[in-house]
Design a protein around this motif. Structure first.
Motif, PDB file in Angstrom:
ATOM      1  N   ARG A 165      -0.094  11.349   7.682  1.00 51.85           N
ATOM      2  CA  ARG A 165       0.317  12.726   7.412  1.00 51.85           C
ATOM      3  C   ARG A 165       0.175  13.061   5.931  1.00 51.85           C
ATOM      4  N   ARG A 166       0.156  12.034   5.087  1.00 53.41           N
ATOM      5  CA  ARG A 166      -0.006  12.244   3.647  1.00 53.41           C
ATOM      6  C   ARG A 166      -0.978  11.199   3.114  1.00 53.41           C
ATOM      7  N   PRO A 221      -4.673  15.402   7.297  1.00 49.17           N
ATOM      8  CA  PRO A 221      -3.254  15.228   7.009  1.00 49.17           C
ATOM      9  C   PRO A 221      -2.572  16.534   6.605  1.00 49.17           C
ATOM     10  N   GLU A 222      -1.265  16.494   6.501  1.00 48.26           N
ATOM     11  CA  GLU A 222      -0.521  17.646   6.004  1.00 48.26           C
ATOM     12  C   GLU A 222      -0.762  17.811   4.506  1.00 48.26           C
ATOM     13  N   ILE A 223      -0.837  16.692   3.785  1.00 47.98           N
ATOM     14  CA  ILE A 223      -1.071  16.729   2.338  1.00 47.98           C
ATOM     15  C   ILE A 223      -2.181  15.757   1.981  1.00 47.98           C
ATOM     16  N   SER A 242      -7.580  19.213   6.039  1.00 45.97           N
ATOM     17  CA  SER A 242      -6.241  18.956   5.511  1.00 45.97           C
ATOM     18  C   SER A 242      -5.496  20.277   5.325  1.00 45.97           C
ATOM     19  N   LYS A 243      -4.216  20.291   5.673  1.00 45.04           N
ATOM     20  CA  LYS A 243      -3.448  21.534   5.590  1.00 45.04           C
ATOM     21  C   LYS A 243      -3.170  21.939   4.152  1.00 45.04           C
ATOM     22  N   CYS A 244      -2.970  20.963   3.272  1.00 44.16           N
ATOM     23  CA  CYS A 244      -2.720  21.262   1.861  1.00 44.16           C
ATOM     24  C   CYS A 244      -3.482  20.254   1.013  1.00 44.16           C
TER      25      CYS A 244
END
Length: 280
Positions: A165-166, A221-223, A242-244
């Motif tokens: 996720r990161r 990933p989220e980050i 990637s979301k961010c």
């Protein structure tokens, strides 16, 4: 022609991929004790299924796991491999395939001289709605061997890169293996894992399993923290979902900033040291 599939949900896609006159076999891999199978474990088990069934073509659903599984299985079978196939044709000299290139901008046709082929196919890519129905199929069950079951990957971390996720990723600008040790501290701080662009992997700073990009792994990933990464098209293709995206680079004109949601122009070591100091 006999085709071995790894998931019965892609039966129609496999038939649409290769056309009529195909006998379909389901290679069902059984893990021990319900544990998660590593790519090596799946590949070894499927190689035995291919030997038992005599399949000429192996078709797997295209996803992040397939990008690990397909080349591993092809290496065991000593045959050709291809990802994201739109068409597969048997020829007198081997195979002809059609697949997208340049990030899906165009389709290209390739010829492979190999007695067998391991290919991945995206659901619906071959026009599965027109494929003939399969009333029944042979099932070959193979059990993964003990000792090949892992929760994680060869990077030695609890979470596979594709499922993280990161992610904290380093590029050529990190400077060497010592730089990646510092990135590891940042990854631990945010509960993430370490990745890399292609140059650090080619230079031997980190294992090849860390690589994100067209020739590496695709992540979402989220980050995603990109440190010292210029932002080549090849790398962006592997992490653009990637979301961010947070980019740290000393070059204000680096292409990575055009893809980033947040950017820091400066010395990456100084930036990360400040973050670690404030957190500590």
């Amino acid at each position: 022609m006999k085709v071995l599939i790894t998931d019965p949900s892609i039966t129609a896609d496999a038939l649409a991929l290769v056309g009529d006159g195909t006998e379909v076999v389901w290679g069902k891999v059984l893990p021990h004790s319900g544990e998660t199978l590593a790519p090596d474990a799946c590949a070894n088990a499927l190689a035995r299924a291919v030997a038992e069934s005599g399949a000429e073509l192996v078709v797997v659903p295209h996803n992040l796991a397939a990008e690990d599984l397909v080349p591993r299985l092809a290496a065991l079978l000593e045959c050709g491999s291809a990802l994201e196939c739109r068409l597969v044709e048997r020829t007198s000299g081997g195979w002809e395939i059609v697949r997208p290139v340049y990030g899906g901008a165009i389709e290209a046709r390739f010829a492979l001289t190999s007695p067998r082929l391991v290919a991945s196919v995206e659901a619906g890519a071959g026009g599965a709605e027109g494929a003939p129905a399969v009333e029944s199929m042979e099932t070959v069950e193979v059990r993964a061997e003990p000792g090949q079951l892992v929760a994680g990957d060869s990077r030695g971390e609890d979470v596979p890169l594709e499922k993280a996720r990161r992610i904290v990723a380093g590029g050529r600008g990190v400077g060497g293996p010592d730089g990646f040790e510092r990135l590891g501290k940042l990854a631990a701080l945010i509960g993430g894992v370490v990745a890399a662009s292609r140059p650090p992997c080619d230079s031997g700073w980190v294992p090849g399993s860390y690589q994100v990009g067209i020739t590496g792994k695709r992540v979402a990933p989220e980050i995603y923290v990109a440190v010292g990464i210029s932002g080549s098209v090849q790398h962006l293709a592997g992490m653009s979902r990637s979301k961010c995206i947070i980019a740290i680079n000393s070059d204000p004109d680096a292409p990575i900033f055009r893809a980033a949601h947040y950017g820091v122009v400066g010395d990456w070591q100084a930036v990360i040291d400040q973050v670690l100091a404030k957190a500590g």
